[in-house]
Design a protein around this motif. Structure first.
Motif, PDB file in Angstrom:
ATOM      1  N   PHE A   1      47.440  32.430  44.149  1.00  0.00           N
ATOM      2  CA  PHE A   1      46.759  32.898  45.346  1.00  0.00           C
ATOM      3  C   PHE A   1      45.395  32.243  45.432  1.00  0.00           C
ATOM      4  N   ALA A   2      44.897  32.068  46.643  1.00  0.00           N
ATOM      5  CA  ALA A   2      43.502  31.705  46.880  1.00  0.00           C
ATOM      6  C   ALA A   2      42.802  33.005  47.245  1.00  0.00           C
ATOM      7  N   ILE A   3      41.740  33.338  46.527  1.00  0.00           N
ATOM      8  CA  ILE A   3      41.054  34.606  46.709  1.00  0.00           C
ATOM      9  C   ILE A   3      39.592  34.327  47.021  1.00  0.00           C
ATOM     10  N   ASP A   4      39.159  34.813  48.180  1.00  0.00           N
ATOM     11  CA  ASP A   4      37.793  34.628  48.647  1.00  0.00           C
ATOM     12  C   ASP A   4      36.996  35.880  48.311  1.00  0.00           C
ATOM     13  N   THR A   5      35.858  35.694  47.634  1.00  0.00           N
ATOM     14  CA  THR A   5      35.011  36.820  47.266  1.00  0.00           C
ATOM     15  C   THR A   5      33.606  36.603  47.811  1.00  0.00           C
ATOM     16  N   VAL A   6      32.837  37.662  47.826  1.00  0.00           N
ATOM     17  CA  VAL A   6      31.436  37.587  48.238  1.00  0.00           C
ATOM     18  C   VAL A   6      30.597  38.277  47.167  1.00  0.00           C
TER      19      VAL A   6
ATOM     20  N   ARG B   1      32.716  32.740  47.388  1.00  0.00           N
ATOM     21  CA  ARG B   1      33.256  31.937  46.297  1.00  0.00           C
ATOM     22  C   ARG B   1      34.771  32.040  46.371  1.00  0.00           C
ATOM     23  N   LEU B   2      35.452  30.912  46.258  1.00  0.00           N
ATOM     24  CA  LEU B   2      36.904  30.867  46.350  1.00  0.00           C
ATOM     25  C   LEU B   2      37.494  30.598  44.961  1.00  0.00           C
ATOM     26  N   TYR B   3      38.456  31.446  44.571  1.00  0.00           N
ATOM     27  CA  TYR B   3      39.155  31.296  43.302  1.00  0.00           C
ATOM     28  C   TYR B   3      40.621  31.022  43.592  1.00  0.00           C
ATOM     29  N   ILE B   4      41.226  30.146  42.812  1.00  0.00           N
ATOM     30  CA  ILE B   4      42.659  29.884  42.928  1.00  0.00           C
ATOM     31  C   ILE B   4      43.274  30.159  41.571  1.00  0.00           C
ATOM     32  N   GLY B   5      44.211  31.129  41.563  1.00  0.00           N
ATOM     33  CA  GLY B   5      44.818  31.490  40.295  1.00  0.00           C
ATOM     34  C   GLY B   5      45.972  32.450  40.459  1.00  0.00           C
ATOM     35  N   THR B   6      46.471  32.900  39.316  1.00  0.00           N
ATOM     36  CA  THR B   6      47.615  33.805  39.265  1.00  0.00           C
ATOM     37  C   THR B   6      47.140  35.188  38.837  1.00  0.00           C
ATOM     38  N   PRO B   7      47.394  36.224  39.640  1.00  0.00           N
ATOM     39  CA  PRO B   7      47.010  37.578  39.246  1.00  0.00           C
ATOM     40  C   PRO B   7      47.779  38.015  38.003  1.00  0.00           C
ATOM     41  N   VAL B   8      47.056  38.615  37.057  1.00  0.00           N
ATOM     42  CA  VAL B   8      47.673  39.076  35.821  1.00  0.00           C
ATOM     43  C   VAL B   8      47.826  40.597  35.841  1.00  0.00           C
ATOM     44  N   ARG B   9      46.734  41.288  36.173  1.00  0.00           N
ATOM     45  CA  ARG B   9      46.775  42.750  36.220  1.00  0.00           C
ATOM     46  C   ARG B   9      45.549  43.269  36.978  1.00  0.00           C
ATOM     47  N   VAL B  10      45.606  44.541  37.321  1.00  0.00           N
ATOM     48  CA  VAL B  10      44.476  45.245  37.914  1.00  0.00           C
ATOM     49  C   VAL B  10      44.123  46.392  36.983  1.00  0.00           C
ATOM     50  N   SER B  11      42.852  46.468  36.585  1.00  0.00           N
ATOM     51  CA  SER B  11      42.391  47.572  35.753  1.00  0.00           C
ATOM     52  C   SER B  11      40.894  47.764  35.978  1.00  0.00           C
ATOM     53  N   ASP B  12      40.474  49.017  35.934  1.00  0.00           N
ATOM     54  CA  ASP B  12      39.053  49.351  36.114  1.00  0.00           C
ATOM     55  C   ASP B  12      38.475  48.747  37.391  1.00  0.00           C
TER      56      ASP B  12
ATOM     57  N   LYS C   1      39.150  46.070  38.862  1.00  0.00           N
ATOM     58  CA  LYS C   1      38.984  44.615  38.782  1.00  0.00           C
ATOM     59  C   LYS C   1      40.349  43.951  38.755  1.00  0.00           C
ATOM     60  N   LEU C   2      40.420  42.804  39.399  1.00  0.00           N
ATOM     61  CA  LEU C   2      41.623  41.981  39.384  1.00  0.00           C
ATOM     62  C   LEU C   2      41.430  40.913  38.325  1.00  0.00           C
ATOM     63  N   HIS C   3      42.296  40.889  37.332  1.00  0.00           N
ATOM     64  CA  HIS C   3      42.266  39.881  36.272  1.00  0.00           C
ATOM     65  C   HIS C   3      43.074  38.693  36.776  1.00  0.00           C
ATOM     66  N   LEU C   4      42.424  37.541  36.893  1.00  0.00           N
ATOM     67  CA  LEU C   4      43.028  36.354  37.482  1.00  0.00           C
ATOM     68  C   LEU C   4      43.034  35.220  36.469  1.00  0.00           C
TER      69      LEU C   4
ATOM     70  N   VAL D   1      39.245  35.051  34.851  1.00  0.00           N
ATOM     71  CA  VAL D   1      38.106  35.728  35.458  1.00  0.00           C
ATOM     72  C   VAL D   1      38.543  37.127  35.881  1.00  0.00           C
ATOM     73  N   ASN D   2      37.598  38.064  35.855  1.00  0.00           N
ATOM     74  CA  ASN D   2      37.816  39.409  36.377  1.00  0.00           C
ATOM     75  C   ASN D   2      37.007  39.537  37.665  1.00  0.00           C
ATOM     76  N   LEU D   3      37.682  39.817  38.767  1.00  0.00           N
ATOM     77  CA  LEU D   3      37.018  39.940  40.062  1.00  0.00           C
ATOM     78  C   LEU D   3      36.953  41.400  40.478  1.00  0.00           C
TER      79      LEU D   3
END
Length: 65
Positions: free
Chosen positions: A3-8, A15-26, A28-31, A38-40
């Motif tokens: 996925f391409a994920i746009d954050t602010v 900031r744009l991140y391109i990666g594979t989601p691993v899990r969601v916890s606390d 935060k999306l672990h990518l 990275v944890n977003l």
């Protein structure tokens, strides 16, 4: 599935991140990125889109239920 994920950040910078989601916890999306991980913070994600097709050719959700 990548996925391409746009954050602010708190300053309003995008900031744009391109990666594979691993899990969601606390809230935060672990990518997994090409060169690391990275944890977003979910609240800072403003947009996303799927880059790769799934094996079945269907659309996949970023946040799996």
């Amino acid at each position: 599935m990548r996925f391409a994920i746009d954050t602010v950040d708190d300053s309003g910078n995008d900031r744009l991140y391109i990666g594979t989601p691993v899990r969601v916890s606390d809230d935060k999306l672990h990518l997994k990125l090409r060169d690391g991980e990275v944890n977003l913070e979910i609240r800072k994600i403003i947009d996303w889109f799927q880059i790769d097709h799934s094996d079945s050719g269907e659309r996949v959700e970023l946040f799996q239920r």
